[in-house]
Design a protein around this motif. Structure first.
Motif, mmCIF file in Angstrom:
data_model
loop_
_atom_site.group_PDB
_atom_site.id
_atom_site.type_symbol
_atom_site.label_atom_id
_atom_site.label_comp_id
_atom_site.label_asym_id
_atom_site.label_seq_id
_atom_site.Cartn_x
_atom_site.Cartn_y
_atom_site.Cartn_z
ATOM 1 N N GLN A 24 0.932 -1.055 -0.107
ATOM 2 C CA GLN A 24 -0.015 -0.485 -0.036
ATOM 3 C C GLN A 24 0.681 1.193 -0.263
ATOM 4 O OE1 GLN A 24 -1.708 -0.883 3.993
ATOM 5 N NE2 GLN A 24 -1.095 0.918 4.362
ATOM 6 N N THR A 26 0.357 5.932 0.271
ATOM 7 C CA THR A 26 -0.314 6.624 0.832
ATOM 8 C C THR A 26 -0.314 7.607 0.754
ATOM 9 O OG1 THR A 26 -1.522 4.850 3.315
ATOM 10 C CG2 THR A 26 -2.055 7.432 3.505
ATOM 11 N N THR A 35 -5.509 5.922 0.088
ATOM 12 C CA THR A 35 -4.697 5.037 -0.031
ATOM 13 C C THR A 35 -5.307 4.334 -0.897
ATOM 14 O OG1 THR A 35 -4.418 5.427 2.248
ATOM 15 C CG2 THR A 35 -3.930 3.441 1.519
ATOM 16 N N ILE A 37 -4.479 -0.188 -2.146
ATOM 17 C CA ILE A 37 -3.738 -0.529 -1.345
ATOM 18 C C ILE A 37 -4.393 -1.985 -2.243
ATOM 19 C CG2 ILE A 37 -4.038 -2.856 0.334
ATOM 20 C CD1 ILE A 37 -5.943 0.136 1.041
ATOM 21 N N THR A 113 -14.248 3.147 0.459
ATOM 22 C CA THR A 113 -13.210 2.031 -0.686
ATOM 23 C C THR A 113 -13.474 1.611 -1.796
ATOM 24 O OG1 THR A 113 -11.881 1.361 1.455
ATOM 25 C CG2 THR A 113 -11.579 0.084 -0.617
ATOM 26 N N ILE A 152 2.628 1.458 -6.857
ATOM 27 C CA ILE A 152 3.084 0.773 -6.574
ATOM 28 C C ILE A 152 3.480 -0.291 -6.898
ATOM 29 C CG2 ILE A 152 1.788 -1.742 -4.638
ATOM 30 C CD1 ILE A 152 -0.721 -0.318 -4.496
#
Length: 165
Positions: A24, A26, A35, A37, A113, A152
């Motif tokens: 993850q 942020t 964030t 993930i 989310t 990521i």
């Protein structure tokens, strides 16, 4: 002997507590924290996985869903992915209704989310970087455009005989 076992278990528990379950990253913005993930620790070629964009808003602030209603702008995620990778549509969760100054809008306050399914190519690389530009409008008494640029990097592993697909 028992001291070594206890020390080993203590180290394992400590490392488990400080390491995230999945990759993850942020970024903190004005009144918002975003964030990215991954639901996997590594990518298997051609095997879809999920990346979740988690938005945490300061109290009193809200952002918008796919159909913002009478006013507002839908939150958008623009992906920059390796060649052959595909991003699906945002899987929008149920939203709230906001009524302000005679306008009805739809969106989220608190935390939300937004999952997206990523389908990787069949190519086996050592690792890949997945980039997301999250653009949103957040509002309280005023509205502020926000942009989070996140990425990521995940390792890629070859499929192993016996893997369930």
């Amino acid at each position: 002997m028992n001291h070594i076992l206890i020390l080993t278990l203590s180290c394992f528990v400590w490392l488990s507590a400080i390491m995230p379950a999945h990759a993850q990253t942020t970024q903190t913005l004005d009144h918002t924290e975003v964030t990215l993930i991954a639901n996997v620790d590594s990518i298997t070629p051609s095997e879809p996985f999920t990346i979740k964009t988690h938005i945490k808003l300061e109290e009193g602030w809200h952002t918008y869903t796919k159909d913002p209603g009478d006013s507002g702008i839908a939150t958008a995620i623009t992906w920059t992915l390796p060649e052959g990778y595909k991003a699906g549509e945002i899987q929008w969760p149920p939203h709230k209704t906001f009524n302000e100054a005679g306008l009805t809008t739809y969106g989220y306050d608190g935390e939300v989310t937004l999952p997206v399914t990523i389908t990787p190519s069949s190519k086996v690389d050592e690792s890949v970087e997945l980039k997301a530009k999250v653009s949103m409008l957040i509002c309280k008494e005023i509205c502020i455009p926000q942009v989070a640029n996140l990425s990521i990097t995940l390792p890629v592993r070859a499929a192993v005989a016996g893997d369930i697909t």
